[in-house]
Write an enzyme that holds these catalytic residues in place. Structure first.
Site, mmCIF file in Angstrom:
data_model
loop_
_atom_site.group_PDB
_atom_site.id
_atom_site.type_symbol
_atom_site.label_atom_id
_atom_site.label_comp_id
_atom_site.label_asym_id
_atom_site.label_seq_id
_atom_site.Cartn_x
_atom_site.Cartn_y
_atom_site.Cartn_z
ATOM 1 N N ASP A 70 0.810 -1.212 0.000
ATOM 2 C CA ASP A 70 0.000 0.000 0.000
ATOM 3 C C ASP A 70 0.847 1.267 0.000
ATOM 4 O OD1 ASP A 70 0.709 -0.880 2.636
ATOM 5 O OD2 ASP A 70 -0.624 0.622 3.472
ATOM 6 N N GLU A 136 0.007 -1.219 5.704
ATOM 7 C CA GLU A 136 1.121 -0.779 6.549
ATOM 8 C C GLU A 136 0.938 0.678 6.942
ATOM 9 O OE1 GLU A 136 5.092 0.989 7.446
ATOM 10 O OE2 GLU A 136 3.659 1.527 5.888
#
Length: 476
Positions: A70, A136
């Site tokens: 991400d 994350e």
């Protein structure tokens, strides 16, 4: 191996929308990539992925490579870019960057490194276990949820750092918070003039890495502006700051309804406050407050005095910035607090905050301070995404080998460092005690902002280092 393969994969990864919690498309791509090459691949229910590639030699201990899928997607105010179109990578002689949006080199460059290695046919390496995690950027959620009990490797290379030649050996833990107001409004029957203030020109940046640089935070500054207007009859009718928990808020607006006879006074206070902010930030940042006046209206909807007071006092009292420095590591920020967003949806206003500390008890001390303020001035306070820090390990053969190779290839001295930001290494260290872990990466600048860029030379340097490291780790 040619670094052009890395760049090709980097551009492909950037072209796929992959904000936190929206990693399905990039996960589909990576799973298809692995299957096309006959690699063993496992994908869990939230899109974490583990890929295994047999080594080119037998007998060497496995190595784990890891990055996250991400990115933090932000765009400049007024930009016409559509998130669903992905990011087109731009370049000049020195850097890769985006046009009016964040680039996503954090952590797209790690994904590109891993894909190039998995795709290689001539790279010498031990058995590889490659981990791609999700979410994350919103609290290391993928790392928290991922089951790594099947992994055989004990040598772990995290590729989520941002300074070439700096080998990270520990990191801060973190905690996020949402303060929530069940916002009440009322009709202000008197005639009033809407005065809107937009915050412009603040740099923004990573709420951990950049928190000690004296940058302005638009939420903090808007809170101070509201307080500066406390002796007027200005009433808040709207306040909005879009942002992310792990980015320093750098834009935002507040709209006030002002009695016509007080308009000049209010505007003068705003201009005086703007000058105060400019003087405070003159060595670290830039700011302007853009004032827009509307036509007189009656029966405007404004925050009740209770909520206007509670929100303003909260923003004034909440700790912000560096709360303490480490006495163990010179110059290291130990504890900090940042505000990332202040938004309203379905009648609820939410302030999103992020706390970090390399000392767990100090993280919770900061939490308790916020709780006390919340009990006095807001309706609900939720703490979440509590993730662990990563403690320094005195003995690390992997670190020694990595540094020796870097200094040999670059001719420069490597640096050991701790980082005041969250790395997933804390989860790997806790889930598999005894793991030998380092965190590295190429030179990235202004991540989580529209100024984000990555050095071309540094991508190449770290690629040469990584492939040489894997080659030499295949011999032991």
């Amino acid at each position: 191996m040619n670094v052009e393969n890395v760049i090709s994969y980097f551009k492909k990864v950037c072209s796929i929308p992959r904000a936190s919690a929206d990693e399905g498309a990039i996960a589909d791509y990576i799973v298809g990539f692995a299957r096309e090459r006959g690699l063993e691949v496992h994908r869990d229910e939230i899109n974490n992925i583990i890929i295994r590639k047999p080594g080119t030699v037998k007998g060497a201990k496995p190595v784990i490579l890891q990055g996250h899928l991400d990115m933090v997607y932000v765009k400049e105010e007024g930009s016409s870019h559509r998130y669903e179109d992905g990011i087109e990578v731009k370049e000049d002689e020195e850097y890769y960057f985006a046009d009016g949006t964040s680039l996503g080199a954090d952590n797209g460059i790690a994904v590109a490194y891993c894909l190039a290695i998995l795709d290689s046919k001539d790279l010498k390496h031990p058995d590889l276990e490659v981990i791609f995690t999700v979410q994350e950027e919103t609290g290391l959620i993928g790392a928290d949820k991922l089951d790594i009990s099947s992994l055989k490797g004990t040598r772990f290379i995290n590729l989520d750092s941002e300074e070439e030649g700096v080998f990270y050996t520990s990191c801060a833990g973190g905690l996020r918070c949402r303060m929530i107001w069940n916002l009440e409004k009322e009709v202000w029957e008197e005639e009033s003039v809407p005065v809107t203030v937009n915050v412009r020109e603040l740099a923004g940046g990573h709420s951990g890495i950049n928190i000690g640089k004296g940058l302005g935070n638009s939420i903090v500054l808007l809170g101070r502006l509201c307080y500066a207007l406390k002796d007027t009859k200005a009433r808040i009718c709207d306040m909005e700051v879009e942002g992310k928990a792990n980015a320093i808020a750098n834009t935002g607006k507040a709209c006030f309804c002002v009695k016509p006879e007080e308009k000049e006074k209010v505007v003068n206070i705003i201009r005086d406050t703007e000058e105060i902010f400019r003087k405070e930030l003159q060595y670290t940042d830039h700011i302007s407050l853009e004032i827009t006046e509307g036509l007189p209206v009656k029966n405007a909807m404004v925050y009740t005095e209770k909520y206007q007071t509670g929100i303003t006092k909260s923003l004034m009292l909440l700790p912000y910035g560096v709360a303490g420095y480490s006495f163990a590591i010179e110059g290291l920020i130990e504890t900090s607090m940042s505000m990332g967003a202040l938004t309203t949806e379905n009648g609820k206003m939410t302030l999103l905050m992020s706390m970090r500390s390399s000392v767990e008890s100090q993280k919770y001390f900061l939490r308790d301070k916020i709780q006390i303020i919340a009990e006095a001035f807001c309706d609900e306070c939720i703490f979440e995404s509590d993730y662990p820090g990563w403690q320094y390990r005195a003995e690390s053969p992997l670190r020694e080998k990595a540094i020796e190779i870097y200094e040999r290839l670059s001719g420069r001295k490597a640096e050991l460092a701790a980082i005041h930001a969250g790395l997933e290494c804390g989860y790997w260290d806790g889930k598999k005690p005894g793991m030998d872990i380092i965190s590295v990466g190429p030179n990235l600048y202004d991540v989580h902002s529209t100024k984000e860029k990555v050095s071309k030379t540094s991508i190449s340097n770290m690629w040469n280092w990584l492939t040489e490291l894997l080659k030499e780790l295949s011999e032991v």
